[in-house]
Design an enzyme around this catalytic site. Structure first.
Site: not given
Ligand code: 13P
Length: 253
Positions: A9, A11, A97, A99, A169, A175, A215
């Site tokens: 992803n 982003k 997601h 976010e 997640e 992150g 992560s």
């Molecule tokens: P990270 O791997 O940067 O923690 O992000 C995970 C994520 O949100 C994947 O959709």
């Protein structure tokens, strides 16, 4: 046998030239290291879908979108519909997601509409669920994930739900560099599978891939993926480094 899947992803990262370079680097790494039986999906920003899907198609992997509109078509300035994405030859889309949930106010009702539109347009949803830190500390994480799974997916019939990929997640791990322990991931993945078994039977639940995200990196992927109910990963930061991403793709034992 359910599929092993590693999805990246990206982003909202990378300008066009860097995005194209990264796609070629991933293609080269995959050509070098292979991907075994693992399905590889890279979810790029909308504006790069055409470029990235051309490169992916030539190199044996797939591309997904990161979102789609809750509406079918019409006067929704700036929105991108499921049928538009499908018409670009895109096979997958991340939905729900955290976010999107926290910054764009998406709730399970909206996400459920998006899941329906994705399936109606032959796009495989990568449906994300997971609790925030305060919910885990209050020991509400199972309830939260149960509600997210139930409200966004349980209106689907057996055939439709079998198309869905689920990604657990935990928001506190996204992150942050803090990963769920292997035991925490397995515990939640087994719980999600038990919900699917209860509702749809084990013939269906045993076929649905449940990915871990938060992560996950080139160092910890092997330990996470060794769990019986962890079928792969949804990778954020580490998917922006081709060598790390492809190491993760090859982290199944
Ligand atoms: P990270 O791997 O940067 O923690 O992000 C995970 C994520 O949100 C994947 O959709």
């Amino acid at each position: 046998m359910r599929k092993r899947i590693v999805a990246g992803n990206w982003k909202m990262n990378k300008d066009f030239q860097d995005a194209e370079d990264l796609m070629f680097e991933i293609a080269d790494e995959l050509a070098d290291k292979g991907s075994g039986e693992t399905e590889v999906i890279v979810c790029t920003p909308y504006v790069y879908l055409e470029m990235s899907s051309d490169i992916a198609a030539e190199n044996g992997f797939m591309v997904g979108a990161q979102n789609l509109s809750q509406w079918e078509s019409g006067a929704y300035t700036g929105e991108i519909s499921a049928s538009m994405i499908h018409s670009m030859g895109i096979s997958h889309c991340i939905l729900g997601h955290s976010e999107r949930r926290s910054y764009f106010g998406e709730n399970d009702k909206i996400i459920s509409a998006k899941v329906d539109l994705a399936l109606k347009n032959n796009i495989i949803p990568i449906y994300c669920c997971g609790e925030v830190l305060a919910e885990r500390q209050a020991e509400k994480h199972f309830d939260i994930v149960r509600t997210q799974i139930t409200e966004a997916l349980f209106h689907l019939g057996k055939e439709a739900v079998s198309e869905v990929i689920i990604a657990y997640e935990p928001v506190w791990a996204i992150g942050t560099g803090v990963t769920a322990t292997s035991a925490q991931a397995q515990e939640m993945h087994a719980f999600i599978r038990s919900l699917l078994t209860e509702k749809y039977g084990s013939d269906v639940s045993e076929e649905i891939s449940i990915l871990y995200g938060g992560s996950c990196n080139a160092k910890n992927a092997a330990e996470l993926f060794a769990n019986p109910d962890v079928d792969g990963g949804l990778i954020g930061g580490a998917s922006l480094i081709a060598a790390d991403f492809v190491t993760i793709v090859n982290s199944f034992r």
